[in-house]
Design a protein around this motif. Structure first.
Motif, short mmCIF file in Angstrom:
data_model
loop_
_atom_site.label_atom_id
_atom_site.label_comp_id
_atom_site.label_asym_id
_atom_site.label_seq_id
_atom_site.Cartn_x
_atom_site.Cartn_y
_atom_site.Cartn_z
N ALA A 257 0.82 -1.21 0.00
CA ALA A 257 0.00 0.00 0.00
C ALA A 257 0.85 1.25 0.00
CB ALA A 257 -0.94 -0.01 1.20
N ASP A 258 1.99 1.20 0.68
CA ASP A 258 2.89 2.35 0.75
C ASP A 258 4.04 2.26 -0.24
OD1 ASP A 258 1.50 3.65 2.87
OD2 ASP A 258 2.36 2.20 4.27
N GLN A 259 4.07 1.19 -1.02
CA GLN A 259 5.02 1.02 -2.11
C GLN A 259 6.48 1.07 -1.64
OE1 GLN A 259 3.97 3.64 -5.38
NE2 GLN A 259 2.02 2.62 -5.70
N TYR A 260 6.80 0.24 -0.65
CA TYR A 260 8.20 0.08 -0.29
C TYR A 260 8.45 -1.33 0.20
CZ TYR A 260 7.21 0.66 4.78
OH TYR A 260 6.76 0.51 6.07
N LEU A 261 9.71 -1.72 0.16
CA LEU A 261 10.14 -3.06 0.56
C LEU A 261 11.35 -2.94 1.47
CD1 LEU A 261 9.93 -6.28 -0.17
CD2 LEU A 261 11.93 -5.78 -1.56
N VAL A 262 11.34 -3.68 2.57
CA VAL A 262 12.49 -3.76 3.46
C VAL A 262 13.16 -5.11 3.22
CG1 VAL A 262 13.30 -3.65 5.84
CG2 VAL A 262 11.26 -2.35 5.16
N ALA A 263 14.42 -5.08 2.81
CA ALA A 263 15.11 -6.31 2.45
C ALA A 263 16.44 -6.42 3.19
CB ALA A 263 15.37 -6.36 0.94
N PRO A 264 16.77 -7.61 3.70
CA PRO A 264 18.11 -7.80 4.27
C PRO A 264 19.16 -7.72 3.18
CG PRO A 264 16.96 -9.90 4.13
CD PRO A 264 15.96 -8.84 3.76
N ALA A 265 20.35 -7.29 3.53
CA ALA A 265 21.39 -7.07 2.53
C ALA A 265 21.76 -8.36 1.80
CB ALA A 265 22.63 -6.47 3.19
N GLU A 266 21.61 -9.49 2.47
CA GLU A 266 22.01 -10.76 1.83
C GLU A 266 20.96 -11.30 0.88
OE1 GLU A 266 20.24 -11.85 5.90
OE2 GLU A 266 21.53 -10.28 5.05
N ALA A 267 19.79 -10.67 0.80
CA ALA A 267 18.74 -11.15 -0.09
C ALA A 267 19.17 -11.06 -1.55
CB ALA A 267 17.46 -10.34 0.13
N TYR B 15 7.52 -2.92 -8.79
CA TYR B 15 8.84 -3.29 -9.29
C TYR B 15 9.92 -2.58 -8.49
CZ TYR B 15 6.35 -5.20 -13.29
OH TYR B 15 5.52 -5.95 -14.08
N PRO B 16 11.07 -3.26 -8.30
CA PRO B 16 12.19 -2.67 -7.58
C PRO B 16 13.08 -1.86 -8.53
CG PRO B 16 12.74 -4.91 -8.15
CD PRO B 16 11.34 -4.67 -8.66
N PRO B 17 14.03 -1.10 -8.00
CA PRO B 17 14.89 -0.26 -8.86
C PRO B 17 16.10 -1.01 -9.44
CG PRO B 17 15.39 0.20 -6.58
CD PRO B 17 14.25 -0.80 -6.57
N PHE B 18 15.88 -2.22 -9.90
CA PHE B 18 16.92 -2.98 -10.58
C PHE B 18 16.26 -3.99 -11.51
CE2 PHE B 18 16.33 -4.55 -6.23
CZ PHE B 18 15.90 -5.86 -6.43
N PRO B 19 16.95 -4.41 -12.56
CA PRO B 19 16.37 -5.35 -13.53
C PRO B 19 16.36 -6.77 -12.97
CG PRO B 19 18.63 -4.84 -14.12
CD PRO B 19 18.31 -3.97 -12.94
N PRO B 20 15.68 -7.71 -13.65
CA PRO B 20 15.61 -9.09 -13.17
C PRO B 20 16.88 -9.87 -13.47
CG PRO B 20 14.33 -8.87 -15.18
CD PRO B 20 14.81 -7.49 -14.82
N VAL B 21 17.94 -9.50 -12.77
CA VAL B 21 19.22 -10.19 -12.90
C VAL B 21 19.76 -10.46 -11.50
CG1 VAL B 21 19.74 -9.07 -15.10
CG2 VAL B 21 20.63 -8.08 -12.98
N GLU B 22 20.53 -11.53 -11.36
CA GLU B 22 21.21 -11.82 -10.10
C GLU B 22 22.65 -11.36 -10.21
OE1 GLU B 22 20.58 -12.12 -6.78
OE2 GLU B 22 19.31 -13.82 -7.32
N LEU B 23 23.11 -10.62 -9.21
CA LEU B 23 24.47 -10.08 -9.20
C LEU B 23 25.15 -10.42 -7.88
CD1 LEU B 23 23.74 -6.52 -10.64
CD2 LEU B 23 24.84 -8.42 -11.84
N PRO B 24 26.49 -10.42 -7.85
CA PRO B 24 27.20 -10.73 -6.61
C PRO B 24 26.81 -9.79 -5.47
CG PRO B 24 28.72 -10.73 -8.46
CD PRO B 24 27.41 -10.18 -8.98
N GLY B 25 26.69 -10.36 -4.28
CA GLY B 25 26.43 -9.54 -3.11
C GLY B 25 24.99 -9.22 -2.85
#
Length: 219
Positions: free
Chosen positions: A6-16, A31-41
């Protein structure tokens, strides 16, 4: 991960993982501010590198974060609302600091709505094109000895359809790019490029301004 649709935000742990975020958002129309790719870290590495592939101001999409400074102090910066400017703004200096200011522990991302999305690719000619509408994400990847240009965009159905027509590429699937960077992802000539940098396995960080060094020492 905590999704507040409803408030359009996501809390994610850094290791996610980045694709795990997409999985969490499936069906939400956000949608989040990154494309659908997996990157290191994962999420933490993405924020420390200042995002990936974006054509917009990435730090503005990070509403808050918790990080550990080089001296071991845990700092909470920002919050979960856009207009959160109490005290010093440590979020924007941290984003893209390549670990100089510390290690991310938790990140609050602003989410954007979209009724449709498209992930496309076509052969890369060596220069990033000007497209209308401008895709939210644009990057090039070396695959099997050939370079490919990727775009990812979301938004209104008609806008996404216009991009698909302008780009004229083939459909792409989510990518796991971690095998390209067994020694870590840094700046340098490598198999991955976006509008900011070329990314290399084991590459370094850009030379920081002196003010960043002083800030790191103060933290």
């Amino acid at each position: 991960m905590e999704l507040h649709a409803a408030d359009q935000y996501l809390v994610a742990p850094a290791e996610a993982g980045l694709l795990a975020v997409y999985g969490r958002l499936a069906g939400s129309g956000l949608y989040p501010p990154f494309p659908p790719v997996e990157l290191p870290g994962g999420v933490g590495g993405l924020v420390e590198r200042g995002g990936f592939g974006q054509t917009f101001f990435f730090p503005g999409e990070v509403l808050g974060l918790t990080f550990k400074t080089p001296k071991g102090r845990v700092v909470r910066a920002g919050g979960v609302v856009v207009k959160n400017v109490q005290g010093y703004d440590l979020v924007r200096p941290f984003v893209g600091s390549f670990g100089l200011l510390g290690e991310a522990l938790e990140v609050v991302f602003r989410l954007r709505p979209g009724r449709a999305s498209a992930f496309l690719k076509r052969p890369f000619t060596g220069e990033f094109p000007q497209l209308a509408p401008t895709p939210r994400f644009l990057f090039a990847l070396l695959e099997g000895g050939s370079w490919w240009l990727y775009v990812f965009h979301f938004g209104h159905e008609k806008e996404v359809a216009r991009l698909q027509e302008a780009f004229a590429g083939e459909e792409a699937k989510p990518l796991d790019l971690r095998p390209l960077f067994p020694q870590g992802m840094g700046v340098g000539e490598g198999p991955l490029k976006d509008l900011r940098f070329s990314w290399a396995d084991g590459g370094g960080a850009p030379e920081p301004p002196e003010v960043f060094r002083k800030l790191a020492q103060a933290l």
